[in-house]
Design an enzyme around this catalytic site. Structure first.
Site, PDB file in Angstrom:
ATOM      1  N   ASP A   1      -0.978  14.937 -20.754  1.00  0.00           N
ATOM      2  CA  ASP A   1      -1.986  15.051 -20.613  1.00  0.00           C
ATOM      3  C   ASP A   1      -1.613  16.108 -18.926  1.00  0.00           C
ATOM      4  O   ASP A   1      -2.041  17.229 -18.542  1.00  0.00           O
ATOM      5  CB  ASP A   1      -3.380  14.026 -19.849  1.00  0.00           C
ATOM      6  CG  ASP A   1      -4.595  14.575 -19.688  1.00  0.00           C
ATOM      7  OD1 ASP A   1      -5.279  15.356 -20.551  1.00  0.00           O
ATOM      8  OD2 ASP A   1      -5.195  14.095 -18.826  1.00  0.00           O
TER       9      ASP A   1
ATOM     10  N   ASP B   1      -2.990  10.825 -27.079  1.00  0.00           N
ATOM     11  CA  ASP B   1      -4.390  11.038 -26.673  1.00  0.00           C
ATOM     12  C   ASP B   1      -4.524  13.124 -26.350  1.00  0.00           C
ATOM     13  O   ASP B   1      -4.860  12.416 -24.873  1.00  0.00           O
ATOM     14  CB  ASP B   1      -4.645  10.042 -25.115  1.00  0.00           C
ATOM     15  CG  ASP B   1      -3.486  10.890 -24.030  1.00  0.00           C
ATOM     16  OD1 ASP B   1      -2.737  11.101 -24.498  1.00  0.00           O
ATOM     17  OD2 ASP B   1      -3.979  10.406 -23.107  1.00  0.00           O
TER      18      ASP B   1
HETATM   19  P1  ADP Z   1       1.950  12.754 -18.274  1.00  0.00           P
HETATM   20  O1  ADP Z   1       1.791  14.034 -18.454  1.00  0.00           O
HETATM   21  O2  ADP Z   1       2.118  12.486 -19.518  1.00  0.00           O
HETATM   22  O3  ADP Z   1       0.133  12.661 -18.431  1.00  0.00           O
HETATM   23  P2  ADP Z   1       1.360  12.455 -15.478  1.00  0.00           P
HETATM   24  O4  ADP Z   1      -0.125  12.302 -15.821  1.00  0.00           O
HETATM   25  O5  ADP Z   1       1.790  11.901 -14.214  1.00  0.00           O
HETATM   26  O6  ADP Z   1       1.916  12.226 -17.358  1.00  0.00           O
HETATM   27  O7  ADP Z   1       1.724  14.218 -15.097  1.00  0.00           O
HETATM   28  C1  ADP Z   1       3.242  14.123 -14.835  1.00  0.00           C
HETATM   29  C2  ADP Z   1       3.406  15.757 -13.287  1.00  0.00           C
HETATM   30  O8  ADP Z   1       2.020  17.132 -14.405  1.00  0.00           O
HETATM   31  C3  ADP Z   1       2.608  15.089 -12.888  1.00  0.00           C
HETATM   32  O9  ADP Z   1       3.464  14.747 -12.097  1.00  0.00           O
HETATM   33  C4  ADP Z   1       2.533  16.764 -11.694  1.00  0.00           C
HETATM   34  O10 ADP Z   1       3.125  16.605 -11.240  1.00  0.00           O
HETATM   35  C5  ADP Z   1       1.842  17.138 -12.676  1.00  0.00           C
HETATM   36  N1  ADP Z   1       0.947  17.314 -12.963  1.00  0.00           N
HETATM   37  C6  ADP Z   1      -0.628  16.356 -13.043  1.00  0.00           C
HETATM   38  N2  ADP Z   1      -2.307  16.805 -12.940  1.00  0.00           N
HETATM   39  C7  ADP Z   1      -1.985  18.382 -12.157  1.00  0.00           C
HETATM   40  C8  ADP Z   1      -2.354  19.077 -11.977  1.00  0.00           C
HETATM   41  N3  ADP Z   1      -4.013  18.709 -12.098  1.00  0.00           N
HETATM   42  N4  ADP Z   1      -2.176  20.577 -11.838  1.00  0.00           N
HETATM   43  C9  ADP Z   1      -0.999  20.477 -11.507  1.00  0.00           C
HETATM   44  N5  ADP Z   1       0.547  19.511 -12.051  1.00  0.00           N
HETATM   45  C10 ADP Z   1       0.029  18.539 -12.572  1.00  0.00           C
END
Ligand code: ADP
Length: 319
Positions: free
Chosen positions: A103, A129
């Site tokens: 996500d 998810d």
């Molecule tokens: P996952 O992809 O497994 O859900 P994370 O939620 O940690 O893992 O997100 C991975 C990375 O994606 C974050 O560390 C960040 O660099 C980037 N990211 C997350 N949310 C945002 C956002 N709203 N805008 C830009 N980049 C984002």
């Protein structure tokens, strides 16, 4: 499009490697050049970008984790961080990017797309998810890891006539708990999507015991509460001999199952096709065993839906 990039981001999942392999080989098959971004969005900002060849993705189809490494990168949530990423992509002559992740990673891909850089999201997470697909890369492998553990715990639970509380991953989505609980024959499954009632659970345990059941397995998604806390509540409500097992990060590792390798191969290749067709800003997925793709921005606005029929079925089969 002549040159594309690929990165993995966020929590890793088994099947990311076959997805990378598929992106690289499909792109080279269509005479594109492919660059790997190492270390997720952090590597994108710092320019940790290297050309990948056919052989670069040899011997990874069966390996868990991701050869491109993954990272969390708070800086990428800022417009400045995103601009640095775009500057790096442009400096390397990369015209489109495949982002394999969950996500949060999709939000990063969405941000790049909104700033004019075409990205395609590929759903890689054990949690299942991600909206816009019925199944994510890594879910099947994680399920098999969990039921392997459940089967083993069931043996010892039966020998000692114990109740076992097994905590599995899933902060917001109960898919791992639900599917593994159903596949592993758990008596009770606790998921964030459905409230639980301790009296009902105690009653089910008691009735099972009276019918001569030698063990009880309760699967708890971490998003409901910790297994230890739940076991405490249970021992206050009943006098069953209860033990707890927290499966933890083992659920994220291991060789991807055949189902995950096939899924990863299909989704990775479709992502490349979309970029070749000039269709950036999409998220690929699988629905009714057909490949689909949605606008990445719309996909994120949709809600992932857990299959509540499976929950009902699990309750019917564990009377
Ligand atoms: P996952 O992809 O497994 O859900 P994370 O939620 O940690 O893992 O997100 C991975 C990375 O994606 C974050 O560390 C960040 O660099 C980037 N990211 C997350 N949310 C945002 C956002 N709203 N805008 C830009 N980049 C984002």
């Amino acid at each position: 499009m002549k040159r594309i990039g690929v990165l993995t981001s966020g929590g890793d999942s088994p099947g990311m490697n076959p997805a990378i392999r598929s992106v690289v080989r499909k792109a080279i098959y269509h005479n594109l050049e492919v660059y790997g971004v190492f270390g997720g969005y952090a590597g994108l900002i710092s320019g940790n970008i290297k050309k990948l060849e056919l052989g670069s993705v040899g011997d990874i189809i069966h390996r868990g984790g991701t050869m491109l490494q993954s990272a969390r990168c708070p800086e990428f949530k800022t417009p400045e961080g995103q601009q640095k990423g775009i500057d790096q992509l442009k400096a390397h002559g990369i015209e489109g990017l495949v982002v394999i992740g969950g996500d949060g990673s999709y939000r990063g891909a969405k941000a790049l797309t909104e700033q004019g850089f075409p990205c395609v999201g590929v759903p890689g997470t054990i949690d299942n998810d991600i909206p816009g697909t019925e199944i994510t890369i890594g879910f099947d492998t994680a399920l098999n890891t969990v039921i392997d553990a459940l089967d083993k715990i069931r043996d010892t639970a039966t020998s000692h006539e114990r109740t076992f509380v097994i905590e599995v991953m899933g902060r917001n989505a109960g898919d791992i708990a639900l599917w593994s609980g159903l596949a592993g024959g758990a008596e009770t499954i606790l998921i964030p999507e459905v409230d639980y009632n301790m009296e009902d659970i105690a009653d089910r345990l008691q009735k099972g015991h009276e019918r001569g059941k030698k063990h009880s397995i309760i699967v708890v998604a971490e998003g409901v509460c910790s297994g230890v806390d739940f076991a405490k509540q249970l021992s206050e409500a009943t006098n069953f001999d209860t033990r707890v097992s927290v499966l933890g990060h083992m659920q994220r590792g291991g060789s991807p199952t055949a189902a995950d390798r096939v899924l990863a191969s299909r989704l990775g290749a479709r992502a490349v096709e979309l970029l070749i067709d000039g269709k950036g800003g999409r998220a690929v997925g699988l629905e009714k065993n057909s490949l689909v793709d949605y606008d990445i921005i719309e996909a994120l606005d949709r809600k992932h839906k857990l299959d509540l029929d499976l929950y009902t079925l699990s309750q019917e089969l564990s009377i």
